[in-house]
Design a protein around this motif. Structure first.
Motif, mmCIF file in Angstrom:
data_model
loop_
_atom_site.group_PDB
_atom_site.id
_atom_site.type_symbol
_atom_site.label_atom_id
_atom_site.label_comp_id
_atom_site.label_asym_id
_atom_site.label_seq_id
_atom_site.Cartn_x
_atom_site.Cartn_y
_atom_site.Cartn_z
ATOM 1 N N UNK A 77 13.095 -38.868 3.161
ATOM 2 C CA UNK A 77 13.949 -37.677 3.229
ATOM 3 C C UNK A 77 15.217 -37.871 2.408
ATOM 4 N N UNK A 78 15.737 -39.084 2.430
ATOM 5 C CA UNK A 78 16.930 -39.388 1.651
ATOM 6 C C UNK A 78 16.657 -39.361 0.147
ATOM 7 N N UNK A 79 15.363 -39.443 -0.198
ATOM 8 C CA UNK A 79 14.969 -39.408 -1.605
ATOM 9 C C UNK A 79 14.467 -38.023 -2.016
ATOM 10 N N UNK A 80 14.583 -37.069 -1.093
ATOM 11 C CA UNK A 80 14.221 -35.698 -1.438
ATOM 12 C C UNK A 80 12.924 -35.178 -0.854
ATOM 13 N N UNK A 81 12.203 -35.998 -0.115
ATOM 14 C CA UNK A 81 10.959 -35.551 0.505
ATOM 15 C C UNK A 81 11.293 -34.967 1.883
ATOM 16 N N UNK A 82 11.279 -33.640 1.984
ATOM 17 C CA UNK A 82 11.715 -32.991 3.221
ATOM 18 C C UNK A 82 10.555 -32.546 4.128
ATOM 19 N N UNK A 83 9.400 -32.304 3.554
ATOM 20 C CA UNK A 83 8.292 -31.717 4.308
ATOM 21 C C UNK A 83 7.342 -32.789 4.857
ATOM 22 N N UNK A 84 7.907 -33.700 5.642
ATOM 23 C CA UNK A 84 7.118 -34.783 6.248
ATOM 24 C C UNK A 84 7.549 -35.017 7.686
ATOM 25 N N UNK A 85 6.611 -35.432 8.492
ATOM 26 C CA UNK A 85 6.915 -35.832 9.866
ATOM 27 C C UNK A 85 5.997 -36.984 10.250
ATOM 28 N N UNK A 86 6.565 -38.007 10.855
ATOM 29 C CA UNK A 86 5.763 -39.125 11.334
ATOM 30 C C UNK A 86 5.060 -38.736 12.623
ATOM 31 N N UNK A 87 3.822 -39.167 12.762
ATOM 32 C CA UNK A 87 3.081 -38.939 13.993
ATOM 33 C C UNK A 87 2.401 -40.244 14.385
ATOM 34 N N UNK A 88 2.525 -40.601 15.635
ATOM 35 C CA UNK A 88 1.888 -41.823 16.118
ATOM 36 C C UNK A 88 0.403 -41.589 16.298
ATOM 37 N N UNK A 89 -0.409 -42.422 15.651
ATOM 38 C CA UNK A 89 -1.861 -42.305 15.803
ATOM 39 C C UNK A 89 -2.514 -43.647 15.535
ATOM 40 N N UNK A 90 -3.145 -44.164 16.575
ATOM 41 C CA UNK A 90 -3.948 -45.377 16.485
ATOM 42 C C UNK A 90 -5.392 -44.926 16.527
ATOM 43 N N UNK A 91 -6.093 -45.044 15.410
ATOM 44 C CA UNK A 91 -7.440 -44.477 15.313
ATOM 45 C C UNK A 91 -8.438 -45.149 16.247
ATOM 46 N N UNK A 92 -8.094 -46.330 16.770
ATOM 47 C CA UNK A 92 -8.992 -47.015 17.700
ATOM 48 C C UNK A 92 -8.736 -46.604 19.147
ATOM 49 N N UNK A 93 -7.761 -45.720 19.362
ATOM 50 C CA UNK A 93 -7.415 -45.260 20.708
ATOM 51 C C UNK A 93 -7.651 -43.761 20.836
ATOM 52 N N UNK A 94 -8.691 -43.337 21.539
ATOM 53 C CA UNK A 94 -8.951 -41.909 21.724
ATOM 54 C C UNK A 94 -7.762 -41.171 22.326
ATOM 55 N N UNK A 95 -7.034 -41.826 23.225
ATOM 56 C CA UNK A 95 -5.874 -41.186 23.838
ATOM 57 C C UNK A 95 -4.789 -40.929 22.795
ATOM 58 N N UNK A 96 -4.538 -41.904 21.925
ATOM 59 C CA UNK A 96 -3.550 -41.739 20.865
ATOM 60 C C UNK A 96 -3.953 -40.623 19.914
ATOM 61 N N UNK A 97 -5.219 -40.577 19.548
ATOM 62 C CA UNK A 97 -5.723 -39.540 18.646
ATOM 63 C C UNK A 97 -5.578 -38.163 19.288
ATOM 64 N N UNK A 98 -5.899 -38.082 20.580
ATOM 65 C CA UNK A 98 -5.803 -36.814 21.301
ATOM 66 C C UNK A 98 -4.360 -36.302 21.343
ATOM 67 N N UNK A 99 -3.406 -37.216 21.568
ATOM 68 C CA UNK A 99 -2.002 -36.823 21.606
ATOM 69 C C UNK A 99 -1.532 -36.328 20.238
ATOM 70 N N UNK A 100 -1.999 -36.979 19.179
ATOM 71 C CA UNK A 100 -1.636 -36.541 17.828
ATOM 72 C C UNK A 100 -2.201 -35.157 17.550
ATOM 73 N N UNK A 101 -3.430 -34.934 17.970
ATOM 74 C CA UNK A 101 -4.045 -33.609 17.774
ATOM 75 C C UNK A 101 -3.269 -32.536 18.534
#
Length: 245
Positions: free
Chosen positions: A46-70
């Motif tokens: 963002x400090x370099x000009x990339x504004x249209x991004x958001x971090x999302x927690x997702x561990x692909x080996x965890x169905x619960x993590x994937x579900x929360x990201x969805x």
């Protein structure tokens, strides 16, 4: 604005792909197993000009993590336009067929194969709400069975019992998925960014991260007449980039 989810995007090829898509005006969900690391990357960008991004927690080996990201993306966007299954691990080395422990092979498959399926199935309904849904499964030339049986292939002697087979399995799954979605506007392909110099391989590859990301973006942002169920490789030296399976 089109929305994109990239797994394993807080560094290397995934991160560069996120940057290039952001520059094209897409909104990027930057997937990271560690949310703090992902947020730190997004803040720096963002400090370099990339504004249209958001971090999302997702561990692909965890169905619960994937579900929360969805659930988060569904709440914020209501749909997803592009899914790039980029998260992957190499696994312990060396990987001989004779001696590699089954649990080590299983660990690689959990991320590279089953993880990609878990994410894909979780996000399919959101992707179906898009006018131009795209699924890009990031693979490797080491997943090509045809090349692996060709003694003239430059990487013929690079054999392993977990990583390559996990990508071969992902390739096979992609063919089936593309077939099942063929009547919908989906484009589902596997993309090999090529042998790239990254932390993943101790910077042994000859290709650049920028070239790898450019190739992924090219074969992800395809038009309605673009191919589906295809295998593209940045290491194939012709204009089509089509690799044998």
């Amino acid at each position: 604005m089109q929305t994109v989810l990239i797994t394993g995007a807080n560094r290397s090829i995934g991160l560069e792909t996120a940057k290039k898509l952001s520059e094209k005006g897409l909104f990027i969900y930057l997937g990271s197993r560690d949310l703090a690391k992902g947020e730190a990357v997004v803040k720096d960008l963002a400090e370099k000009g990339f504004k249209n991004m958001k971090a999302v927690e997702i561990d692909v080996t965890s169905p619960d993590s994937v579900s929360k990201a969805r659930d988060l993306i569904e709440k914020e966007q209501g749909k997803l336009d592009i899914l790039i299954n980029n998260a992957g691990i190499l696994g312990v080395q060396p990987q001989t067929a004779e001696a590699t422990a089954v649990e080590n092979i299983r660990e690689v498959f959990e991320t590279n194969f089953f993880g990609a399926i878990t994410v894909t199935q979780a996000f399919l309904e959101l992707l179906k709400k898009s006018d131009r849904p795209r699924i890009s499964n990031i693979t490797s030339g080491l997943g090509s069975l045809t090349l692996h049986t060709d003694p003239q292939w430059k990487y013929y002697h690079v054999k392993n019992a977990a990583y390559g087979p996990s990508k071969s399995a992902l390739n096979a799954y992609t063919i089936v998925l593309a077939y099942e979605l063929r009547e919908l506007p989906f484009k589902v392909n596997v993309i090999d960014p090529g042998y790239t110099a990254t932390d993943f391989n101790h910077h042994s590859g000859p290709g650049s991260i920028e070239s790898a990301a450019t190739f992924i973006v090219k074969h992800t942002l395809t038009d309605e007449d673009g191919p589906t169920g295809q295998f593209f490789s940045n290491d194939i030296e012709d204009e089509t980039g089509i690799s044998p399976w």
